[in-house]
Design a protein around this motif. Structure first.
Motif, PDB file in Angstrom:
ATOM      1  N   THR A  92      45.809  38.022  47.158  1.00  9.48           N
ATOM      2  CA  THR A  92      45.096  39.072  47.895  1.00  9.48           C
ATOM      3  C   THR A  92      46.020  39.662  48.955  1.00  9.48           C
ATOM      4  OG1 THR A  92      44.216  37.463  49.484  1.00  9.48           O
ATOM      5  CG2 THR A  92      42.858  37.930  47.541  1.00  9.48           C
ATOM      6  N   SER A  93      45.549  40.711  49.620  1.00 12.40           N
ATOM      7  CA  SER A  93      46.410  41.357  50.615  1.00 12.40           C
ATOM      8  C   SER A  93      45.592  42.032  51.707  1.00 12.40           C
ATOM      9  CB  SER A  93      47.309  42.400  49.935  1.00 12.40           C
ATOM     10  OG  SER A  93      46.511  43.406  49.323  1.00 12.40           O
ATOM     11  N   LYS A  94      46.280  42.405  52.765  1.00 13.41           N
ATOM     12  CA  LYS A  94      45.750  43.228  53.868  1.00 13.41           C
ATOM     13  C   LYS A  94      44.487  42.618  54.479  1.00 13.41           C
ATOM     14  CE  LYS A  94      47.878  47.354  51.903  1.00 13.41           C
ATOM     15  NZ  LYS A  94      47.662  48.710  51.352  1.00 13.41           N
ATOM     16  N   ASP A  95      43.534  43.486  54.825  1.00 14.78           N
ATOM     17  CA  ASP A  95      42.335  43.035  55.543  1.00 14.78           C
ATOM     18  C   ASP A  95      41.478  42.097  54.698  1.00 14.78           C
ATOM     19  OD1 ASP A  95      42.896  44.414  57.900  1.00 14.78           O
ATOM     20  OD2 ASP A  95      41.956  46.245  57.168  1.00 14.78           O
ATOM     21  N   PHE A  96      41.455  42.322  53.392  1.00 11.99           N
ATOM     22  CA  PHE A  96      40.669  41.442  52.505  1.00 11.99           C
ATOM     23  C   PHE A  96      41.212  40.023  52.575  1.00 11.99           C
ATOM     24  CE2 PHE A  96      39.759  39.937  48.005  1.00 11.99           C
ATOM     25  CZ  PHE A  96      38.421  39.666  48.255  1.00 11.99           C
ATOM     26  N   GLN A  97      42.524  39.895  52.497  1.00 15.67           N
ATOM     27  CA  GLN A  97      43.152  38.580  52.620  1.00 15.67           C
ATOM     28  C   GLN A  97      42.826  37.943  53.968  1.00 15.67           C
ATOM     29  OE1 GLN A  97      47.489  37.583  53.817  1.00 15.67           O
ATOM     30  NE2 GLN A  97      47.560  37.832  51.597  1.00 15.67           N
ATOM     31  N   LYS A  98      42.912  38.736  55.025  1.00 16.22           N
ATOM     32  CA  LYS A  98      42.646  38.232  56.379  1.00 16.22           C
ATOM     33  C   LYS A  98      41.212  37.698  56.484  1.00 16.22           C
ATOM     34  CE  LYS A  98      44.421  40.799  59.526  1.00 16.22           C
ATOM     35  NZ  LYS A  98      44.620  41.939  60.454  1.00 16.22           N
ATOM     36  N   ALA A  99      40.258  38.413  55.899  1.00 15.58           N
ATOM     37  CA  ALA A  99      38.860  37.983  55.951  1.00 15.58           C
ATOM     38  C   ALA A  99      38.663  36.668  55.206  1.00 15.58           C
ATOM     39  CB  ALA A  99      37.961  39.074  55.364  1.00 15.58           C
ATOM     40  N   LEU A 100      39.241  36.555  54.009  1.00 14.70           N
ATOM     41  CA  LEU A 100      39.086  35.334  53.215  1.00 14.70           C
ATOM     42  C   LEU A 100      39.737  34.137  53.898  1.00 14.70           C
ATOM     43  CD1 LEU A 100      39.689  36.559  49.538  1.00 14.70           C
ATOM     44  CD2 LEU A 100      37.510  36.279  50.738  1.00 14.70           C
ATOM     45  N   ILE A 101      40.931  34.339  54.451  1.00 13.57           N
ATOM     46  CA  ILE A 101      41.627  33.235  55.121  1.00 13.57           C
ATOM     47  C   ILE A 101      40.856  32.801  56.367  1.00 13.57           C
ATOM     48  CG2 ILE A 101      43.742  32.563  56.328  1.00 13.57           C
ATOM     49  CD1 ILE A 101      43.959  32.746  53.239  1.00 13.57           C
ATOM     50  N   THR A 102      40.255  33.752  57.068  1.00 16.30           N
ATOM     51  CA  THR A 102      39.433  33.412  58.238  1.00 16.30           C
ATOM     52  C   THR A 102      38.232  32.566  57.811  1.00 16.30           C
ATOM     53  OG1 THR A 102      40.078  35.443  59.380  1.00 16.30           O
ATOM     54  CG2 THR A 102      38.096  34.340  60.176  1.00 16.30           C
ATOM     55  N   LEU A 103      37.574  32.952  56.718  1.00 14.74           N
ATOM     56  CA  LEU A 103      36.434  32.181  56.211  1.00 14.74           C
ATOM     57  C   LEU A 103      36.870  30.793  55.763  1.00 14.74           C
ATOM     58  CD1 LEU A 103      34.641  34.981  54.164  1.00 14.74           C
ATOM     59  CD2 LEU A 103      33.788  33.914  56.253  1.00 14.74           C
ATOM     60  N   LEU A 104      38.080  30.705  55.223  1.00 15.57           N
ATOM     61  CA  LEU A 104      38.606  29.427  54.749  1.00 15.57           C
ATOM     62  C   LEU A 104      38.847  28.450  55.894  1.00 15.57           C
ATOM     63  CD1 LEU A 104      39.309  28.497  51.841  1.00 15.57           C
ATOM     64  CD2 LEU A 104      41.701  28.997  52.375  1.00 15.57           C
ATOM     65  N   LYS A 105      38.984  28.959  57.120  1.00 14.14           N
ATOM     66  CA  LYS A 105      39.183  28.095  58.293  1.00 14.14           C
ATOM     67  C   LYS A 105      37.929  27.276  58.601  1.00 14.14           C
ATOM     68  CE  LYS A 105      43.335  29.675  59.088  1.00 14.14           C
ATOM     69  NZ  LYS A 105      44.501  28.861  58.671  1.00 14.14           N
ATOM     70  N   ALA A 106      36.777  27.708  58.068  1.00 13.16           N
ATOM     71  CA  ALA A 106      35.510  26.969  58.226  1.00 13.16           C
ATOM     72  C   ALA A 106      35.215  26.633  59.682  1.00 13.16           C
ATOM     73  CB  ALA A 106      35.546  25.693  57.377  1.00 13.16           C
ATOM     74  N   SER A 107      35.217  27.667  60.515  1.00  9.80           N
ATOM     75  CA  SER A 107      35.011  27.444  61.952  1.00  9.80           C
ATOM     76  C   SER A 107      33.761  28.144  62.489  1.00  9.80           C
ATOM     77  CB  SER A 107      36.248  27.933  62.723  1.00  9.80           C
ATOM     78  OG  SER A 107      36.503  29.291  62.452  1.00  9.80           O
ATOM     79  N   ARG A 108      32.826  28.443  61.608  1.00 13.71           N
ATOM     80  CA  ARG A 108      31.592  29.105  62.054  1.00 13.71           C
ATOM     81  C   ARG A 108      30.746  28.172  62.918  1.00 13.71           C
ATOM     82  NH1 ARG A 108      28.847  33.417  60.587  1.00 13.71           N
ATOM     83  NH2 ARG A 108      29.970  33.746  58.627  1.00 13.71           N
ATOM     84  N   ILE A 123      35.635  41.050  61.396  1.00 14.21           N
ATOM     85  CA  ILE A 123      35.901  39.769  60.732  1.00 14.21           C
ATOM     86  C   ILE A 123      35.599  38.598  61.670  1.00 14.21           C
ATOM     87  CG2 ILE A 123      37.708  38.263  59.793  1.00 14.21           C
ATOM     88  CD1 ILE A 123      39.085  40.813  58.713  1.00 14.21           C
ATOM     89  N   ASN A 124      36.125  38.685  62.886  1.00 18.69           N
ATOM     90  CA  ASN A 124      35.991  37.561  63.821  1.00 18.69           C
ATOM     91  C   ASN A 124      34.543  37.287  64.200  1.00 18.69           C
ATOM     92  OD1 ASN A 124      38.758  37.210  63.803  1.00 18.69           O
ATOM     93  ND2 ASN A 124      39.101  38.454  65.627  1.00 18.69           N
ATOM     94  N   ILE A 125      33.780  38.333  64.482  1.00 19.29           N
ATOM     95  CA  ILE A 125      32.379  38.138  64.893  1.00 19.29           C
ATOM     96  C   ILE A 125      31.515  37.695  63.715  1.00 19.29           C
ATOM     97  CG2 ILE A 125      30.298  39.310  65.734  1.00 19.29           C
ATOM     98  CD1 ILE A 125      32.119  40.940  67.595  1.00 19.29           C
ATOM     99  N   LEU A 126      31.655  38.366  62.567  1.00 20.29           N
ATOM    100  CA  LEU A 126      30.812  38.042  61.417  1.00 20.29           C
ATOM    101  C   LEU A 126      31.120  36.667  60.822  1.00 20.29           C
ATOM    102  CD1 LEU A 126      30.706  41.491  59.568  1.00 20.29           C
ATOM    103  CD2 LEU A 126      28.781  40.342  60.660  1.00 20.29           C
TER     104      LEU A 126
END
Length: 337
Positions: free
Chosen positions: A162-178, A212-215
């Motif tokens: 993946t790339s760009k903002d889509f990649q950033k969103a997925l990697i953020t979700l992968l951090k599992a920090s909700r 991304i960060n808030i959602l």
């Protein structure tokens, strides 16, 4: 169109149109005996004509934990892995569902993600569905299972596919920090609503990082309050803002987040409906949701499905499938209600 759909999801969540959660369609089998089940499965597999009915009945009335005990007992008594024997004796979509049911939930999701990124092209919808809907604990277990199953790192694979903002969103979700509490900080909710407005509609271009960060970090109860407060700053609802500001995969992942936050059963009901509408059936999606939600919230999804589409999920599956494939999916679905 996308924004109208999301508005419905948010409205449903905020008006509490659906009854309290009723949970899974598969629950622990009473008086469970792994040894007896292993013997029954072996007899069914060794019969002259494979006894698919017994196989389906046992696997769809035992929880995943119970299936793992059966598989362990089978290997000990027969000397072969149950999944290998199933693979040699079954075929088609029944084989697919049976083998999926014999994986742990984490293994199942890891395999879904692996094949979504295998070869040419990427199944972005699969990546989105799994990463926006799983809990922190589930995501961490998926990462571990992926490493064990494929001897590679899930984050590295997502980065390469993946790339760009889509990649950033997925990697953020992968951090599992909700935040997974139910607490609502009303002052912060107001700040978040204003931040989303200023990151999108109020400026030229979109500050995707803020969305991304808030959602991806706040709990569901808090975010529903944010969605309500958003209209204090804008004439649009947050979904409309996403629809106006973004496009492509990043829009899809953020709108999916909003849908999951607003009403997760309705999110999956819509995906099931779309997998069966029109000509042909998207079997991968249908199987993935029926298996992954059967011990979580499939009863709630059935309620959401009937409320949204005016027919039952059971009937929809019955109309779209046939044979042993239909039988095993209907068994996972539970009663026609």
């Amino acid at each position: 169109m996308a924004c109208n759909l999301v508005s419905v999801f948010l409205q449903q969540a905020m008006q509490s149109n659906y009854p309290a959660p009723s949970g899974p369609t598969i629950t622990p089998f009473p008086n469970f005996d792994a040894s007896a089940d292993a013997t029954a499965l072996n007899n069914a597999l060794q019969a002259k004509d494979v006894d698919e009915e017994t196989i389906i009945n046992i696997l769809t009335t035992r929880t995943n934990w119970q299936r793992q005990q059966i598989a362990a007992d089978y290997q000990q008594s027969v000397g072969k892995q149950l999944k290998d024997v199933m693979k040699s004796k079954l075929s088609g979509k029944l084989e697919t569902v049976v083998l999926d049911l014999l994986q742990t939930p984490a293994q199942f999701d890891a395999h879904q993600l692996y094949y979504a990124m295998k070869g040419l092209g990427t199944d972005e919808d699969c990546l989105i569905e799994i990463l926006v809907s799983r809990s922190n604990k589930e995501i961490k277990e998926i990462i571990k299972a992926y490493k064990e199953e494929f001897k590679s790192d899930l984050e590295d694979k997502i980065k390469s596919d993946t790339s760009k903002d889509f990649q950033k969103a997925l990697i953020t979700l992968l951090k599992a920090s909700r935040d997974e509490s139910c607490e609502v900080d009303h002052d912060l909710a107001d700040d978040d609503a204003r931040a989303l407005y200023e990151a999108g509609e109020k400026r030229k271009g979109t500050d995707v990082d803020t969305f991304i960060n808030i959602l991806s970090s706040r709990n569901a109860a808090h975010m529903r309050t944010v969605f309500e407060r958003y209209t204090k700053y804008s004439k649009h609802e947050v979904d409309k803002a996403l629809d106006l500001e973004l496009s492509g995969d990043i829009e899809n992942v953020l709108i999916s987040l909003v849908k999951c936050i607003g009403n997760k059963p309705a999110y999956f009901a819509e995906k099931l409906y779309n997998s069966m509408k029109g000509r042909g059936t998207q079997d991968k999606i249908l199987i993935r949701i029926m298996i992954s939600r059967s011990e979580v919230d499939l009863k709630d999804i059935k309620v959401a499905y009937k409320a949204k589409y005016g027919t039952t999920l059971y009937k929809a599956i019955k109309d779209e499938t046939k044979g042993d494939y239909e039988t095993i999916l209907l068994a996972l679905c539970g009663r026609d209600e």
